[in-house]
Design an enzyme around this catalytic site. Structure first.
Site, mmCIF file in Angstrom:
data_model
loop_
_atom_site.group_PDB
_atom_site.id
_atom_site.type_symbol
_atom_site.label_atom_id
_atom_site.label_comp_id
_atom_site.label_asym_id
_atom_site.label_seq_id
_atom_site.Cartn_x
_atom_site.Cartn_y
_atom_site.Cartn_z
ATOM 1 N N SER A 119 0.838 -1.198 0.000
ATOM 2 C CA SER A 119 0.000 0.000 0.000
ATOM 3 C C SER A 119 0.879 1.256 0.000
ATOM 4 O O SER A 119 1.700 1.435 -0.889
ATOM 5 C CB SER A 119 -0.950 -0.039 1.204
ATOM 6 N N ASP A 171 -10.035 -5.074 -3.876
ATOM 7 C CA ASP A 171 -9.427 -4.074 -2.988
ATOM 8 C C ASP A 171 -10.268 -2.795 -2.963
ATOM 9 O O ASP A 171 -10.366 -2.098 -3.970
ATOM 10 C CB ASP A 171 -8.007 -3.761 -3.472
ATOM 11 N N HIS A 202 -7.902 -5.624 0.586
ATOM 12 C CA HIS A 202 -6.633 -4.927 0.836
ATOM 13 C C HIS A 202 -5.882 -5.713 1.901
ATOM 14 O O HIS A 202 -5.916 -5.374 3.088
ATOM 15 C CB HIS A 202 -6.932 -3.498 1.297
#
Length: 222
Positions: A119, A171, A202
């Site tokens: 991320s 996600d 995620h």
């Protein structure tokens, strides 16, 4: 009590490290977030790999109402383009690159150093790896985006860096379109890149962990 700036996991075989993997966590987490990943990778028992899991500094994050939390940089808006504070991102990049240089100064060949990020940490890893002045071993971009694709100063030493891009098809935090865009951007730059999609949100899933373990073993094989 404050924690050290990095979580360091030495090789489990007790031998001196001859390779190093950096893993950069996501927004609001810390280096311990990926600590369980290390044994789950099931690298060969004779692999002398040091893992370094740095902790981001605490910053006010605009998209979270200015709340102070662990962050590699401020995210200014949640549009698909993800407008970010690039000077802060590059401050984090400078810190990571300094850690990489430290490992090289301790005798680890830069071509046996892998940068990985999840991320927000992945955006830092993209910039840190592709702008580093010495050849590295690879880049793993997980559930992330290439935030500085339009402004990065690419280093000639890493023009052919192998890159793995992983993303979840469900996600809700970083849309898969951003992960695919990063993959297409590095492919356009001439990098040998692979894109892997997983049926997850995620997160990191078991199949992905197995794939990461295999990829690292291949990249760091003697």
């Amino acid at each position: 009590m404050s924690q050290p700036d990095e979580l360091i996991i030495e090789p489990r075989n007790g031998e001196p490290a001859d390779a190093c993997v950096f893993i950069l966590h996501g927004l609001g987490a810390d280096g311990h977030d990926f600590e369980p990943l290390v044994p789950a990778l099931e690298l060969p028992r004779d692999a002398s790999v040091r893992f370094i899991l740095p902790h981001a500094q605490r910053l006010p994050v605009t998209i979270n109402g200015g709340m102070v939390m662990p962050a590699w940089y401020d995210i200014l808006e949640m549009s698909l383009d993800r407008r970010v504070d690039e000077p802060q991102l590059r401050e984090s990049v400078a810190r990571i690159q300094a850690l990489v240089r430290e490992q090289i100064s301790h005798g680890i060949d830069g071509r046996r150093i892998i940068l990985a990020g999840f991320s927000q940490g992945g955006a830092v890893a993209y910039e840190a790896a592709l702008s580093f002045e010495e050849p590295l071993g690879g880049l793993l971009a997980m559930s992330t985006y290439f935030a500085t694709a339009d402004s990065i100063q690419l280093a000639a030493a890493n023009r052919g860096l192998p890159i793995e891009v992983h993303h979840g098809s469900f996600d809700p935090v970083v849309p898969e379109a951003l992960g695919k865009a990063g993959y297409e951007q590095v492919k356009a730059l001439g990098h040998p890149a692979t894109y892997r999609q997983y049926p997850m949100a995620h997160a990191v899933c078991p199949q992905q962990v197995a794939d990461i373990g295999r990829w690292l073993s291949e990249r760091l094989e003697r």
